[in-house]
Design an enzyme around this catalytic site. Structure first.
Site, PDB file in Angstrom:
ATOM      1  N   ASP A 150       0.829  -1.210   0.000  1.00 36.88           N
ATOM      2  CA  ASP A 150       0.000   0.000   0.000  1.00 36.88           C
ATOM      3  C   ASP A 150       0.867   1.266   0.000  1.00 36.88           C
ATOM      4  O   ASP A 150       2.015   1.243   0.435  1.00 36.88           O
ATOM      5  CB  ASP A 150      -0.907  -0.033   1.243  1.00 36.88           C
ATOM      6  CG  ASP A 150      -2.064   0.932   1.127  1.00 36.88           C
ATOM      7  OD1 ASP A 150      -2.370   1.388   0.005  1.00 36.88           O
ATOM      8  OD2 ASP A 150      -2.666   1.256   2.175  1.00 36.88           O
ATOM      9  N   GLY A 172       0.063   5.648  -4.182  1.00 37.55           N
ATOM     10  CA  GLY A 172      -0.493   6.972  -4.479  1.00 37.55           C
ATOM     11  C   GLY A 172       0.165   8.033  -3.613  1.00 37.55           C
ATOM     12  O   GLY A 172       0.548   9.108  -4.094  1.00 37.55           O
ATOM     13  N   ARG A 184      -0.576   9.771  -9.431  1.00 37.68           N
ATOM     14  CA  ARG A 184      -0.694   8.523  -8.662  1.00 37.68           C
ATOM     15  C   ARG A 184      -0.110   7.317  -9.387  1.00 37.68           C
ATOM     16  O   ARG A 184       0.541   6.469  -8.799  1.00 37.68           O
ATOM     17  CB  ARG A 184      -2.172   8.224  -8.382  1.00 37.68           C
ATOM     18  CG  ARG A 184      -2.830   9.109  -7.359  1.00 37.68           C
ATOM     19  CD  ARG A 184      -4.280   8.667  -7.151  1.00 37.68           C
ATOM     20  NE  ARG A 184      -4.376   7.255  -6.793  1.00 37.68           N
ATOM     21  CZ  ARG A 184      -4.178   6.766  -5.564  1.00 37.68           C
ATOM     22  NH1 ARG A 184      -3.892   7.591  -4.572  1.00 37.68           N
ATOM     23  NH2 ARG A 184      -4.273   5.479  -5.327  1.00 37.68           N
ATOM     24  N   SER A 235      -7.709  -5.315  -5.236  1.00 41.43           N
ATOM     25  CA  SER A 235      -8.794  -5.901  -4.443  1.00 41.43           C
ATOM     26  C   SER A 235     -10.131  -5.815  -5.179  1.00 41.43           C
ATOM     27  O   SER A 235     -10.279  -5.035  -6.125  1.00 41.43           O
ATOM     28  CB  SER A 235      -8.898  -5.183  -3.095  1.00 41.43           C
ATOM     29  OG  SER A 235      -9.500  -3.911  -3.260  1.00 41.43           O
ATOM     30  N   THR A 236     -11.105  -6.579  -4.693  1.00 39.80           N
ATOM     31  CA  THR A 236     -12.454  -6.515  -5.291  1.00 39.80           C
ATOM     32  C   THR A 236     -13.049  -5.121  -5.073  1.00 39.80           C
ATOM     33  O   THR A 236     -14.004  -4.739  -5.758  1.00 39.80           O
ATOM     34  CB  THR A 236     -13.383  -7.590  -4.673  1.00 39.80           C
ATOM     35  OG1 THR A 236     -13.221  -7.589  -3.241  1.00 39.80           O
ATOM     36  CG2 THR A 236     -13.078  -8.980  -5.204  1.00 39.80           C
ATOM     37  N   ASN A 282     -11.142  -2.328  -5.285  1.00 37.35           N
ATOM     38  CA  ASN A 282     -10.367  -1.338  -6.047  1.00 37.35           C
ATOM     39  C   ASN A 282     -11.042  -0.913  -7.357  1.00 37.35           C
ATOM     40  O   ASN A 282     -10.634   0.081  -7.975  1.00 37.35           O
ATOM     41  CB  ASN A 282      -8.939  -1.830  -6.321  1.00 37.35           C
ATOM     42  CG  ASN A 282      -8.033  -1.808  -5.114  1.00 37.35           C
ATOM     43  OD1 ASN A 282      -7.156  -2.650  -4.930  1.00 37.35           O
ATOM     44  ND2 ASN A 282      -8.217  -0.824  -4.243  1.00 37.35           N
ATOM     45  N   ARG A 341       2.153  -4.783   6.080  1.00 37.16           N
ATOM     46  CA  ARG A 341       1.418  -3.731   5.370  1.00 37.16           C
ATOM     47  C   ARG A 341       2.237  -2.453   5.414  1.00 37.16           C
ATOM     48  O   ARG A 341       2.659  -2.008   6.478  1.00 37.16           O
ATOM     49  CB  ARG A 341       0.035  -3.470   5.963  1.00 37.16           C
ATOM     50  CG  ARG A 341      -0.715  -2.393   5.152  1.00 37.16           C
ATOM     51  CD  ARG A 341      -2.170  -2.256   5.493  1.00 37.16           C
ATOM     52  NE  ARG A 341      -2.819  -1.349   4.537  1.00 37.16           N
ATOM     53  CZ  ARG A 341      -4.056  -1.434   4.120  1.00 37.16           C
ATOM     54  NH1 ARG A 341      -4.838  -2.377   4.583  1.00 37.16           N
ATOM     55  NH2 ARG A 341      -4.549  -0.582   3.246  1.00 37.16           N
ATOM     56  N   ARG A 400      -4.844  -1.983   8.816  1.00 39.56           N
ATOM     57  CA  ARG A 400      -6.041  -2.803   8.551  1.00 39.56           C
ATOM     58  C   ARG A 400      -5.732  -3.863   7.514  1.00 39.56           C
ATOM     59  O   ARG A 400      -4.719  -3.809   6.812  1.00 39.56           O
ATOM     60  CB  ARG A 400      -7.217  -1.930   8.107  1.00 39.56           C
ATOM     61  CG  ARG A 400      -6.904  -1.025   6.931  1.00 39.56           C
ATOM     62  CD  ARG A 400      -8.137  -0.225   6.491  1.00 39.56           C
ATOM     63  NE  ARG A 400      -7.791   0.759   5.479  1.00 39.56           N
ATOM     64  CZ  ARG A 400      -7.561   2.041   5.724  1.00 39.56           C
ATOM     65  NH1 ARG A 400      -7.652   2.517   6.948  1.00 39.56           N
ATOM     66  NH2 ARG A 400      -7.245   2.863   4.739  1.00 39.56           N
TER      67      ARG A 400
HETATM   68  C1  IPE Z   1      -5.425  -2.637  -0.255  1.00 40.16           C
HETATM   69  O1  IPE Z   1      -5.099  -1.308  -0.390  1.00 40.16           O
HETATM   70  C2  IPE Z   1      -5.415  -3.313  -1.590  1.00 40.16           C
HETATM   71  C3  IPE Z   1      -4.112  -3.434  -2.235  1.00 40.16           C
HETATM   72  C4  IPE Z   1      -2.962  -3.120  -1.719  1.00 40.16           C
HETATM   73  C5  IPE Z   1      -4.155  -3.979  -3.555  1.00 40.16           C
HETATM   74  P1  IPE Z   1      -6.207  -0.173  -0.520  1.00 40.16           P
HETATM   75  O2  IPE Z   1      -5.486   1.105  -0.675  1.00 40.16           O
HETATM   76  O3  IPE Z   1      -7.209  -0.517  -1.559  1.00 40.16           O
HETATM   77  O4  IPE Z   1      -6.929  -0.268   0.912  1.00 40.16           O
HETATM   78  P2  IPE Z   1      -7.865   0.773   1.662  1.00 40.16           P
HETATM   79  O5  IPE Z   1      -8.921   1.205   0.687  1.00 40.16           O
HETATM   80  O6  IPE Z   1      -7.017   1.918   2.084  1.00 40.16           O
HETATM   81  O7  IPE Z   1      -8.401   0.005   2.831  1.00 40.16           O
HETATM   82  C1  IPE Z   2      -1.598   0.349  -3.363  1.00 37.15           C
HETATM   83  O1  IPE Z   2      -1.342   1.713  -3.368  1.00 37.15           O
HETATM   84  C2  IPE Z   2      -1.797  -0.209  -4.749  1.00 37.15           C
HETATM   85  C3  IPE Z   2      -3.175  -0.627  -5.054  1.00 37.15           C
HETATM   86  C4  IPE Z   2      -4.204  -0.564  -4.242  1.00 37.15           C
HETATM   87  C5  IPE Z   2      -3.396  -1.141  -6.388  1.00 37.15           C
HETATM   88  P1  IPE Z   2      -2.522   2.760  -3.357  1.00 37.15           P
HETATM   89  O2  IPE Z   2      -2.909   3.089  -4.759  1.00 37.15           O
HETATM   90  O3  IPE Z   2      -3.653   2.283  -2.505  1.00 37.15           O
HETATM   91  O4  IPE Z   2      -1.829   4.015  -2.684  1.00 37.15           O
HETATM   92  P2  IPE Z   2      -2.463   4.987  -1.599  1.00 37.15           P
HETATM   93  O5  IPE Z   2      -2.949   4.145  -0.475  1.00 37.15           O
HETATM   94  O6  IPE Z   2      -3.589   5.727  -2.272  1.00 37.15           O
HETATM   95  O7  IPE Z   2      -1.343   5.877  -1.202  1.00 37.15           O
HETATM   96 MG    MG Z   3      -4.078   2.434  -0.534  1.00 36.70          MG
END
Ligand code: IPE
Ligand code: IPE
Ligand code: MG
Length: 261
Positions: free
Chosen positions: A38, A41, A51, A83-84, A86, A206, A212
């Site tokens: 994670d 972005g 991003r 994820s489902t 995303n 994580r 989480r």
């Molecule tokens: C979890 O990250 C999914 C992946 C790393 C692919 P997210 O960025 O989607 O999680 P939330 O929305 O902050 O819980």
């Molecule tokens: C994790 O990074 C990658 C995916 C969920 C695909 P994020 O895209 O969630 O990055 P943040 O959490 O917005 O910084």
């Molecule tokens: Mg994220």
């Protein structure tokens, strides 16, 4: 110690990382590591980039982490790629990610195969684009007899969705008389999950500071140890990974029993 273990056929990265690896007790490594990659972005935002630049940079971190898993002969590594949930993101970002997965596979599959990695996808792969789904299945098939690290990529994956799919297939077996309802136990449920045949998760990592699970491996992490870092995924280096493994080695895992350290 590691040099001795690798004998004559030392992977190139093992020499580079040897001082790092010396910090680890090979007898206290996790069998299955799951990573929520994670913060791509946030990494990009911090650098004034868009991003998607963070997702591109994240691929490089993944490549290095997989090499460490190979060097250390970790049995299984499962990473959360999409994820489902995303799908809620803007179309342009989702499209970019799907292209990135496809390019990653195309570029890395030969090396993974050479490294004896067995690649597998978990999640609703069939709902991805026809081309990406074909590519994923062919990569899976190509490496299915490899005996090294089991590398699992969670794509269009949700832990709740996986449990519901497992329940549907168990219910279907009960309905047509192949399975007795009262014989359903933990092993039967596990055998119907996408992770069937993999060991339970020992360590969840994580990145980026959120604390989480975000619907990742809900069943499989029942007794996992958790390791969180504020570092964003693109900045996650082999040294960070080794730090997590080192900390894991110091945990006292009681599994409901009494202290065993
Ligand atoms: C979890 O990250 C999914 C992946 C790393 C692919 P997210 O960025 O989607 O999680 P939330 O929305 O902050 O819980
Ligand atoms: C994790 O990074 C990658 C995916 C969920 C695909 P994020 O895209 O969630 O990055 P943040 O959490 O917005 O910084
Ligand atoms: Mg994220």
């Amino acid at each position: 110690m590691w040099k001795k273990m690798f004998g004559g056929s030392v992977p190139q990265t093992a020499w580079v990382q040897a001082p790092l690896y010396d910090r680890i007790d090979p007898g206290r490594l996790p069998g299955h590591v799951a990573i929520i990659m994670d913060g791509n972005g946030r990494w990009a935002k911090g650098k004034g980039l868009i991003r998607t630049a963070g997702h591109t940079a994240g691929v490089n971190a993944l490549k290095q982490v997989l090499k460490v898993a190979i060097d250390l002969r970790i049995q299984a590594l499962t990473v959360y790629a999409f994820s489902t949930e995303n799908w809620k993101r803007p179309h342009a970002e989702v499209d970019f990610l799907m292209k990135l997965f496809s390019e990653y596979l195309e570029r890395e599959i030969n090396e993974m195969d050479e490294d004896n990695v067995r690649l597998q996808f978990i999640g609703r792969i069939d709902e991805l684009s026809t081309e990406l789904c074909r590519q994923a299945k062919s990569a899976q098939k190509r490496t299915e007899h490899n005996t090294g690290v089991r590398f699992n990529v969670a794509m269009n994956y949700g832990g709740q969705d996986e449990l519901i799919r497992a329940m549907h297939s168990i219910a279907a077996e009960v309905a047509d008389g192949r399975l007795a309802a009262d014989s359903i136990d933990e092993t039967i449920l596990e055998n119907h999950l996408d992770t069937a045949g993999l060991p339970p998760v020992d360590l969840v990592i994580r990145t980026s500071g959120d604390l989480r699970l975000s619907n990742f491996l809900l069943w499989q992490t029942a007794y996992a140890e958790f390791w969180f870092t504020k570092t964003n995924w693109p900045d996650f280096t082999p040294a960070c990974f080794v730090q997590a493994l080192e900390d894991f080695g110091r945990r006292d895992r009681r599994f409901g029993g009494l202290k065993n350290k």
